[in-house]
Structures are given as C-alpha cells and as structure tokens.
Design a protein around this motif. Structure first.
Motif, PDB file in Angstrom:
ATOM      1  N   ALA A  38      55.818  32.285  31.107  1.00 18.31           N
ATOM      2  CA  ALA A  38      56.805  31.384  31.198  1.00 18.31           C
ATOM      3  C   ALA A  38      57.327  30.449  30.889  1.00 18.31           C
ATOM      4  CB  ALA A  38      57.256  32.026  32.939  1.00 18.31           C
ATOM      5  N   ILE A  39      56.334  29.125  31.163  1.00 18.44           N
ATOM      6  CA  ILE A  39      56.966  27.968  30.821  1.00 18.44           C
ATOM      7  C   ILE A  39      56.319  28.114  29.026  1.00 18.44           C
ATOM      8  CG2 ILE A  39      56.393  25.097  31.102  1.00 18.44           C
ATOM      9  CD1 ILE A  39      55.483  26.743  33.592  1.00 18.44           C
ATOM     10  N   GLN A  40      55.338  28.734  28.590  1.00 19.83           N
ATOM     11  CA  GLN A  40      54.946  28.627  26.934  1.00 19.83           C
ATOM     12  C   GLN A  40      55.757  29.825  25.774  1.00 19.83           C
ATOM     13  OE1 GLN A  40      51.538  30.551  26.797  1.00 19.83           O
ATOM     14  NE2 GLN A  40      50.281  28.579  26.928  1.00 19.83           N
ATOM     15  N   ASP A  41      57.149  30.457  26.974  1.00 19.00           N
ATOM     16  CA  ASP A  41      57.884  31.227  25.690  1.00 19.00           C
ATOM     17  C   ASP A  41      59.116  30.159  26.546  1.00 19.00           C
ATOM     18  OD1 ASP A  41      56.360  33.270  25.339  1.00 19.00           O
ATOM     19  OD2 ASP A  41      56.839  34.735  27.268  1.00 19.00           O
ATOM     20  N   THR A  45      62.070  28.809  23.309  1.00 12.81           N
ATOM     21  CA  THR A  45      62.757  28.913  22.836  1.00 12.81           C
ATOM     22  C   THR A  45      63.933  27.195  22.593  1.00 12.81           C
ATOM     23  OG1 THR A  45      62.647  30.576  24.605  1.00 12.81           O
ATOM     24  CG2 THR A  45      65.027  29.571  23.701  1.00 12.81           C
ATOM     25  N   VAL A  46      63.210  26.303  23.743  1.00 10.17           N
ATOM     26  CA  VAL A  46      63.889  24.808  23.249  1.00 10.17           C
ATOM     27  C   VAL A  46      62.990  24.508  21.845  1.00 10.17           C
ATOM     28  CG1 VAL A  46      63.745  22.973  24.142  1.00 10.17           C
ATOM     29  CG2 VAL A  46      64.004  24.573  25.647  1.00 10.17           C
ATOM     30  N   SER A  47      62.113  24.897  21.471  1.00  7.72           N
ATOM     31  CA  SER A  47      61.712  24.194  20.255  1.00  7.72           C
ATOM     32  C   SER A  47      61.960  25.258  19.471  1.00  7.72           C
ATOM     33  CB  SER A  47      59.935  24.456  19.728  1.00  7.72           C
ATOM     34  OG  SER A  47      59.650  23.767  18.937  1.00  7.72           O
ATOM     35  N   ILE A  48      62.081  26.308  19.333  1.00  6.65           N
ATOM     36  CA  ILE A  48      62.868  27.121  17.504  1.00  6.65           C
ATOM     37  C   ILE A  48      63.898  27.432  18.111  1.00  6.65           C
ATOM     38  CG2 ILE A  48      62.814  29.713  16.959  1.00  6.65           C
ATOM     39  CD1 ILE A  48      59.353  29.631  17.446  1.00  6.65           C
ATOM     40  N   LYS A  49      64.913  27.593  19.174  1.00  5.97           N
ATOM     41  CA  LYS A  49      66.559  28.264  18.912  1.00  5.97           C
ATOM     42  C   LYS A  49      67.086  26.963  18.959  1.00  5.97           C
ATOM     43  CE  LYS A  49      65.698  32.729  20.254  1.00  5.97           C
ATOM     44  NZ  LYS A  49      65.447  33.499  21.374  1.00  5.97           N
ATOM     45  N   MET A 110      57.777  20.997  25.969  1.00  5.22           N
ATOM     46  CA  MET A 110      59.090  21.294  25.642  1.00  5.22           C
ATOM     47  C   MET A 110      59.540  22.010  26.219  1.00  5.22           C
ATOM     48  SD  MET A 110      58.558  20.078  22.187  1.00  5.22           S
ATOM     49  CE  MET A 110      59.141  21.237  21.486  1.00  5.22           C
ATOM     50  N   SER A 111      59.231  22.518  26.922  1.00  4.01           N
ATOM     51  CA  SER A 111      60.058  23.255  27.460  1.00  4.01           C
ATOM     52  C   SER A 111      61.604  23.018  28.821  1.00  4.01           C
ATOM     53  CB  SER A 111      59.877  24.213  28.942  1.00  4.01           C
ATOM     54  OG  SER A 111      59.330  23.061  30.121  1.00  4.01           O
ATOM     55  N   VAL A 112      61.593  21.434  28.301  1.00  2.00           N
ATOM     56  CA  VAL A 112      62.924  20.218  29.018  1.00  2.00           C
ATOM     57  C   VAL A 112      63.011  20.204  27.703  1.00  2.00           C
ATOM     58  CG1 VAL A 112      63.190  18.752  30.298  1.00  2.00           C
ATOM     59  CG2 VAL A 112      61.546  20.205  31.137  1.00  2.00           C
ATOM     60  N   SER A 113      62.282  18.834  27.240  1.00  2.00           N
ATOM     61  CA  SER A 113      62.714  18.255  25.370  1.00  2.00           C
ATOM     62  C   SER A 113      61.821  18.137  25.059  1.00  2.00           C
ATOM     63  CB  SER A 113      63.255  17.136  26.522  1.00  2.00           C
ATOM     64  OG  SER A 113      63.712  16.299  25.685  1.00  2.00           O
ATOM     65  N   GLU A 118      55.232  15.126  26.467  1.00  2.00           N
ATOM     66  CA  GLU A 118      54.365  14.512  27.071  1.00  2.00           C
ATOM     67  C   GLU A 118      53.654  14.419  28.218  1.00  2.00           C
ATOM     68  OE1 GLU A 118      54.432  10.986  24.825  1.00  2.00           O
ATOM     69  OE2 GLU A 118      55.314  13.245  24.524  1.00  2.00           O
ATOM     70  N   ILE A 119      54.705  13.328  29.052  1.00  2.00           N
ATOM     71  CA  ILE A 119      55.056  12.562  30.170  1.00  2.00           C
ATOM     72  C   ILE A 119      55.533  14.066  31.094  1.00  2.00           C
ATOM     73  CG2 ILE A 119      55.763  11.279  31.765  1.00  2.00           C
ATOM     74  CD1 ILE A 119      53.943   9.921  29.894  1.00  2.00           C
ATOM     75  N   THR A 120      56.622  14.824  30.170  1.00  2.00           N
ATOM     76  CA  THR A 120      57.105  16.112  31.258  1.00  2.00           C
ATOM     77  C   THR A 120      55.809  17.108  31.502  1.00  2.00           C
ATOM     78  OG1 THR A 120      59.458  14.706  30.117  1.00  2.00           O
ATOM     79  CG2 THR A 120      59.661  17.091  31.471  1.00  2.00           C
ATOM     80  N   GLY A 121      55.324  17.076  30.486  1.00  2.00           N
ATOM     81  CA  GLY A 121      54.500  18.065  30.629  1.00  2.00           C
ATOM     82  C   GLY A 121      53.251  17.993  31.398  1.00  2.00           C
ATOM     83  N   ILE A 122      52.995  16.692  31.790  1.00  2.00           N
ATOM     84  CA  ILE A 122      51.874  16.459  32.754  1.00  2.00           C
ATOM     85  C   ILE A 122      52.470  16.645  34.133  1.00  2.00           C
ATOM     86  CG2 ILE A 122      50.906  14.407  34.242  1.00  2.00           C
ATOM     87  CD1 ILE A 122      50.539  13.537  31.226  1.00  2.00           C
ATOM     88  N   ILE A 123      54.186  16.368  34.294  1.00  2.20           N
ATOM     89  CA  ILE A 123      54.247  17.199  35.538  1.00  2.20           C
ATOM     90  C   ILE A 123      54.067  18.332  36.204  1.00  2.20           C
ATOM     91  CG2 ILE A 123      56.756  16.665  37.026  1.00  2.20           C
ATOM     92  CD1 ILE A 123      57.225  14.122  35.062  1.00  2.20           C
TER      93      ILE A 123
END
Length: 268
Positions: A38-41, A45-49, A110-113, A118-123
């Motif tokens: 779900a997070i990958q999807d 969405t954030v990256s492409i759309k 990338m689901s956030v920004s 990379e920092i958000t991703g670790i969280i």
C-alpha cells in the motif's frame, strides 16, 4: 492488485534465494506484505501523478531488490565478502536480508514528499523492518539489530549525498542507479508532454533500452547499458555514476554504455 511486472519480479527475486535460508522467508514476506504494498503504491501516486516524476513504486523497489541480490551474489562468487561477514556480525544470507529490506523499503518516503524522502523513509520503514525480522529471527535480537542497522544505512545513503561505509549499503546505491530502463519512464511520459520539473529524468530514462548486470572480465560486477539515443548518457553520468562513486563497492563495478549499433564507452 499486483501488476504483471510485479509478479514477474517477485518470481525472479525469489528465484535468486535459497529456499532453506531465512532470506527466502523474508523475501516471501516482503513480496506479500499488504502494508508495504500500500505504501509503495501511494509513493508512486505522489511521484508520478503529483510530481510528474518517474516510477518510485512497487516495480522500482522490486527491481532494485533483484539488482542488489544479483550484485551481492556476484561478489560472493568472486570470493568477496560483504561487510557483515567481514565484521563477523552476520552471514552472507544476513547480508542478503539487509539489502532486500533496504531495496524494498528505500523509497517509502516518496509517499510523503521527494524532499528528504530518505529520512522520511527510515521513519516509515523501521517499524516494518522490526515487525518482519521478529518473524524471521524471533529469538535473535542481535541479528535483528545488525540487519536493520545495515538496511537503514542503505536507505539513508541511497541518494548518494551521505557517506556510507558498508558494502551492502553501497550495493543498494548501485542497484538503485541501475533501474533506468525505458519502462520506468513509460507512465509519466504518457501523462503529460508539458515541460515540468523532472522531465530530463523521464526522457533520459526513456532512451535506455536495456540494463544488464552480469559477471565482468576484470571486475566482479559488469553493468552493461544499451540506449536508443545520446540523451541516455544523462542517466549514466548524472544518476548512476554519482551513486557508484559514493559506493564502498565501487572498486568491484565496471560500467559500459552506448547507443545501440555504436561502440560503447567504458566508464569504470
């Protein structure tokens, strides 16, 4: 539901793993975990759309996982140990677990920004890594900590803007840079032709016909790139090479790239 490409990559990745080892169990968990999916999807969405950028979702992260395990196996075949083995903090299979975790989770931010993803991703990723490794290594906290630490280093360093030190994290850098075939740009290319931030990534990636990772003649890992036009050299020189230069595994990697039908340029 998974795309056909995801199913294919799942099979290819699991096919690289020893079914009797913990890495196979972890691989099965990674490809089937609903939270990760779900997070990958949504990252896509954030990256492409939203950003009109290229693929940073489930296909990309699976491709990076496949690339990473391929490269780690090529090093093992050449008698070169990963950092976990060298430091006696884990086995080769533990290194496989670490690079798979890092690869499958490295772009969850990338689901956030895009900024500091990379920092958000670790969280986002740390609780997931802890949950999965408790299932794979239920009675070995030390192993859980070692694998999570190496995987976290890989996520933290995958943008090539922070110094990393392990071979495992270094392979993630290279594996991430190697996912640049034209399929990665197909969706954003079809959405809009209006110039926007990130277009050079779309068009350069769209010119990359094929990336092959195999055993090299003089170095254990050979990255061989075929492209349809010169714009693909942007992807090599501005995305892949900076990642390799920052990688502790750079001495083990050779890169050849060129337009189909023309002599290839050797970078490393």
């Amino acid at each position: 539901m998974k795309s056909p490409k995801e199913h294919i990559l799942d099979r290819h990745l699991l096919g690289l793993l020893d079914q009797g080892k913990p890495s196979y169990q972890l691989g099965k968990l990674l490809v089937s975990d609903p939270e990760i999916g779900a997070i990958q999807d949504f990252a896509n969405t954030v990256s492409i759309k939203r950003l009109n950028y290229n693929d940073h979702g489930p296909v990309h992260m699976r491709q990076v996982a496949y690339n990473s395990v391929q490269m780690l196996s090529l090093l093992q075949d050449a008698g070169i140990k990963g950092s976990m083995e060298t430091e006696e903090s884990g086995t080769f299979d533990d290194s496989v677990c670490a690079v798979m975790l890092a690869a499958f989770l490295h772009d969850l931010g990338m689901s956030v920004s895009r900024t500091d993803h990379e920092i958000t991703g670790i969280i986002i990723a740390r609780p997931i890594m802890e949950r999965l490794l408790k299932e794979v290594f239920p009675n070995d906290l030390g192993k859980q900590v070692a694998i999570i630490s190496v995987a976290t280093e890989g996520i933290l360093g995958h943008m090539a803007n922070r110094r990393i030190n392990s071979i495992e994290a270094g392979l993630l850098l290279v594996a991430d840079g190697c996912d640049m075939e034209k399929g990665r740009a197909r969706i954003p290319m079809s959405i809009s032709s209006a110039p926007k931030t990130g277009d050079i990534h779309k068009y350069s990636a769209n010119s990359i016909e094929k990336v092959t990772i195999r055993k090299g003649e003089h170095k254990p890992i050979l990255v061989d790139v075929d492209m349809s036009s010169d714009v693909g050299f942007f992807q090599i020189e501005e995305v892949l090479l900076p990642k390799i230069v920052m990688s502790p595994a750079k001495q083990y990697v050779a890169v050849f790239a060129g337009v189909v039908g023309q002599p290839k340029k050797q970078y490393l």
